[in-house]
Design an enzyme around this catalytic site. Sequence first.
Site, PDB file in Angstrom:
ATOM      1  N   SER A 131       0.828  -1.276   0.085  1.00  0.00           N
ATOM      2  CA  SER A 131      -0.055   0.005  -0.021  1.00  0.00           C
ATOM      3  C   SER A 131       0.874   1.347  -0.108  1.00  0.00           C
ATOM      4  O   SER A 131       0.515   2.081  -0.480  1.00  0.00           O
ATOM      5  CB  SER A 131      -0.832  -0.001   1.268  1.00  0.00           C
ATOM      6  OG  SER A 131      -1.792  -1.044   1.086  1.00  0.00           O
ATOM      7  N   ARG A 242      -7.210   1.284 -13.194  1.00  0.00           N
ATOM      8  CA  ARG A 242      -8.019   0.680 -11.969  1.00  0.00           C
ATOM      9  C   ARG A 242      -9.603   0.538 -12.347  1.00  0.00           C
ATOM     10  O   ARG A 242     -10.006  -0.383 -11.974  1.00  0.00           O
ATOM     11  CB  ARG A 242      -8.204   1.632 -10.750  1.00  0.00           C
ATOM     12  CG  ARG A 242      -6.918   1.528  -9.861  1.00  0.00           C
ATOM     13  CD  ARG A 242      -6.737   2.300  -8.669  1.00  0.00           C
ATOM     14  NE  ARG A 242      -5.631   1.823  -8.174  1.00  0.00           N
ATOM     15  CZ  ARG A 242      -4.890   2.936  -7.071  1.00  0.00           C
ATOM     16  NH1 ARG A 242      -5.316   4.073  -7.009  1.00  0.00           N
ATOM     17  NH2 ARG A 242      -3.811   2.471  -6.644  1.00  0.00           N
ATOM     18  N   GLU A 363      -4.007  -3.949  -7.129  1.00  0.00           N
ATOM     19  CA  GLU A 363      -3.943  -2.435  -7.778  1.00  0.00           C
ATOM     20  C   GLU A 363      -4.674  -1.748  -6.741  1.00  0.00           C
ATOM     21  O   GLU A 363      -5.272  -0.595  -7.047  1.00  0.00           O
ATOM     22  CB  GLU A 363      -4.777  -2.509  -8.965  1.00  0.00           C
ATOM     23  CG  GLU A 363      -3.949  -3.164 -10.193  1.00  0.00           C
ATOM     24  CD  GLU A 363      -4.524  -2.776 -11.519  1.00  0.00           C
ATOM     25  OE1 GLU A 363      -4.016  -3.597 -12.601  1.00  0.00           O
ATOM     26  OE2 GLU A 363      -4.937  -1.547 -11.599  1.00  0.00           O
TER      27      GLU A 363
HETATM   28  N1  COS Z   1      -1.685  11.328  -9.705  1.00  0.00           N
HETATM   29  C1  COS Z   1      -0.896  12.111  -9.869  1.00  0.00           C
HETATM   30  N2  COS Z   1       0.043  12.615  -8.743  1.00  0.00           N
HETATM   31  C2  COS Z   1      -0.213  11.930  -7.432  1.00  0.00           C
HETATM   32  C3  COS Z   1      -1.028  10.798  -7.409  1.00  0.00           C
HETATM   33  C4  COS Z   1      -2.044  10.927  -8.596  1.00  0.00           C
HETATM   34  N3  COS Z   1      -3.074   9.891  -8.614  1.00  0.00           N
HETATM   35  N4  COS Z   1      -1.049  10.557  -6.075  1.00  0.00           N
HETATM   36  C5  COS Z   1      -0.093  10.733  -5.593  1.00  0.00           C
HETATM   37  N5  COS Z   1       0.409  11.921  -6.313  1.00  0.00           N
HETATM   38  C6  COS Z   1       1.641  12.844  -5.872  1.00  0.00           C
HETATM   39  C7  COS Z   1       1.102  13.925  -4.932  1.00  0.00           C
HETATM   40  O1  COS Z   1       0.614  14.763  -5.324  1.00  0.00           O
HETATM   41  C8  COS Z   1       2.575  14.092  -4.392  1.00  0.00           C
HETATM   42  O2  COS Z   1       3.241  15.017  -5.094  1.00  0.00           O
HETATM   43  P1  COS Z   1       4.355  16.025  -4.407  1.00  0.00           P
HETATM   44  O3  COS Z   1       5.257  15.161  -3.915  1.00  0.00           O
HETATM   45  O4  COS Z   1       4.715  16.786  -5.669  1.00  0.00           O
HETATM   46  O5  COS Z   1       3.339  16.862  -3.380  1.00  0.00           O
HETATM   47  C9  COS Z   1       3.389  12.817  -4.688  1.00  0.00           C
HETATM   48  O6  COS Z   1       2.483  11.917  -5.548  1.00  0.00           O
HETATM   49  C10 COS Z   1       3.137  11.918  -3.117  1.00  0.00           C
HETATM   50  O7  COS Z   1       1.741  11.663  -2.952  1.00  0.00           O
HETATM   51  P2  COS Z   1       1.301  11.420  -1.344  1.00  0.00           P
HETATM   52  O8  COS Z   1       1.942  11.925  -0.302  1.00  0.00           O
HETATM   53  O9  COS Z   1      -0.400  11.326  -1.494  1.00  0.00           O
HETATM   54  O10 COS Z   1       1.727   9.714  -1.522  1.00  0.00           O
HETATM   55  P3  COS Z   1       1.661   8.588  -0.506  1.00  0.00           P
HETATM   56  O11 COS Z   1       2.990   8.081  -0.110  1.00  0.00           O
HETATM   57  O12 COS Z   1       1.004   9.188   0.934  1.00  0.00           O
HETATM   58  O13 COS Z   1       0.976   7.423  -1.204  1.00  0.00           O
HETATM   59  C11 COS Z   1      -1.042   6.396  -2.264  1.00  0.00           C
HETATM   60  C12 COS Z   1      -0.348   7.755  -1.790  1.00  0.00           C
HETATM   61  C13 COS Z   1      -1.311   5.718  -0.746  1.00  0.00           C
HETATM   62  C14 COS Z   1      -2.485   6.787  -2.908  1.00  0.00           C
HETATM   63  C15 COS Z   1      -0.176   5.487  -2.859  1.00  0.00           C
HETATM   64  O14 COS Z   1       0.873   5.028  -2.089  1.00  0.00           O
HETATM   65  C16 COS Z   1      -0.964   4.270  -3.568  1.00  0.00           C
HETATM   66  O15 COS Z   1      -1.581   4.477  -4.582  1.00  0.00           O
HETATM   67  N6  COS Z   1      -0.772   3.148  -3.016  1.00  0.00           N
HETATM   68  C17 COS Z   1      -1.335   1.852  -3.389  1.00  0.00           C
HETATM   69  C18 COS Z   1      -0.218   1.442  -4.365  1.00  0.00           C
HETATM   70  C19 COS Z   1      -1.046   0.250  -5.271  1.00  0.00           C
HETATM   71  O16 COS Z   1      -1.869   0.667  -5.740  1.00  0.00           O
HETATM   72  N7  COS Z   1      -0.189  -0.688  -5.365  1.00  0.00           N
HETATM   73  C20 COS Z   1      -0.874  -1.970  -6.171  1.00  0.00           C
HETATM   74  C21 COS Z   1       0.321  -2.666  -6.844  1.00  0.00           C
HETATM   75  S1  COS Z   1       0.777  -2.135  -8.321  1.00  0.00           S
HETATM   76  S2  COS Z   1      -0.372  -3.199  -9.427  1.00  0.00           S
END
Ligand code: COS
Length: 385
Positions: A131, A242, A363
């Site tokens: 995650s 997704r 995902e």
């Molecule tokens: N689109 C564009 N930019 C995004 C984004 C998106 N969907 N989600 C995050 N970002 C950007 C943020 O704006 C932030 O940018 P800045 O550093 O310039 O401010 C940066 O990415 C970090 O974002 P954030 O602090 O929200 O990241 P986190 O580490 O808190 O994680 C989640 C965010 C939980 C949403 C992410 O880690 C996630 O999607 N986890 C699940 C992963 C997943 O789906 N794994 C499945 C396996 S792959 S098949």
Amino acid sequence: MDYFLTDEQKMIVDLARKIAEEKVVPVRAELDEKEEFPRKIMEDLGKADLFGIYIPEKYGGFGGGCFENCLAVEQLGRACIGVATTFAASGLGAFPILFFGSEEQKQKYLPEIASGRKLAAFGLTEAGAGSDAGGIRTTATKDGDDYILNGTKQWITNGGEADIYTIIALTDRGKGARGASAFIVEKGETGFSFGKKEKKMGLRASSTRELIFHHCRIPKSRLIGREGMGFIVAMKILDLARPGIGALSVGLAQGALDAAVQYAKERVQFGHPIISFQAVQHMLADMATQTEAGRALVYAVARYIDSNPKDISKVSAMAKLFPSDVAMQVTTDAVQVFGGYGYMKDYPVEKMMRDAKILQIYEGTNQIQRSVIGQALNKEYNRAK
Ligand code: COS
């Protein structure tokens, strides 16, 4: 329901459905039992040009979008989500090249993926970064005109079977997620090997495997976009992919509903087919309503994505969250309609219920989807103030 598909979209549905019924349904139980990769079916999908649905015509594809891809994935998911996931994961592996790659990278890799000659895979997840995708530790160190990759990716769909891998690795460890970059690595490259093949509860036709990088040297031309863009590439392509999991979920739910209705019409108890009993009818009614609601949401979101809006994170998460919860509920209820028979491997609903669970996990878990939606709401309401 009529979703007013174009003739081309109807053709995609018919083609995917024909392959699902003729090639997938007859072998799905065996693939599940033997944990066998559906190579022959992937070849059939390639011959039918289905791998090219979302790839522009100039790279040998059909030039469709998220919606057309969802239509095909749904039909495959109706028969077997192990097979459908194998197909969809090649798209996930191709998306970083399609949306962020250079012209040279697109010309080199997309025609091979569009034709189905080569499968792709996407490598983000690691043992300590599920995650928390920003917690990856695989590194890509610049060395002259090359990068050297070190680290292990875990639970990679199509691992070992795909030829083209898009990998997220750290080019600057000190910057965390902002120091991540995306790369293309080819199967057979020195220093790139595959670890253990996972044994799973469901989705057993799909290959899930470790990717191991040990001083794997790749030319700098394999960098996708710029250094430091890797996390954003990963987040954006997950946003685009997704709804495909939503489509898989709708397909699976529909498959389970079809099986349950058919069984309820045939199974006689107390002198009547069980579909004549209100208790069973109400279950089937809820299953059908939830499945249709999931389909309507996936179609609406996929069509919206194809209109190229700026921010799709929230709606994309919704299109994964709702249908995957529906698929878990509907497959569980399908087993209930079948009663004791549903618990046996002789009927398809046992596999469907085992398969459904992954939809709430991969995902991005459904808890992560709720966080994405919640955070988007928070931002929207802050803006509105
Ligand atoms: N689109 C564009 N930019 C995004 C984004 C998106 N969907 N989600 C995050 N970002 C950007 C943020 O704006 C932030 O940018 P800045 O550093 O310039 O401010 C940066 O990415 C970090 O974002 P954030 O602090 O929200 O990241 P986190 O580490 O808190 O994680 C989640 C965010 C939980 C949403 C992410 O880690 C996630 O999607 N986890 C699940 C992963 C997943 O789906 N794994 C499945 C396996 S792959 S098949």
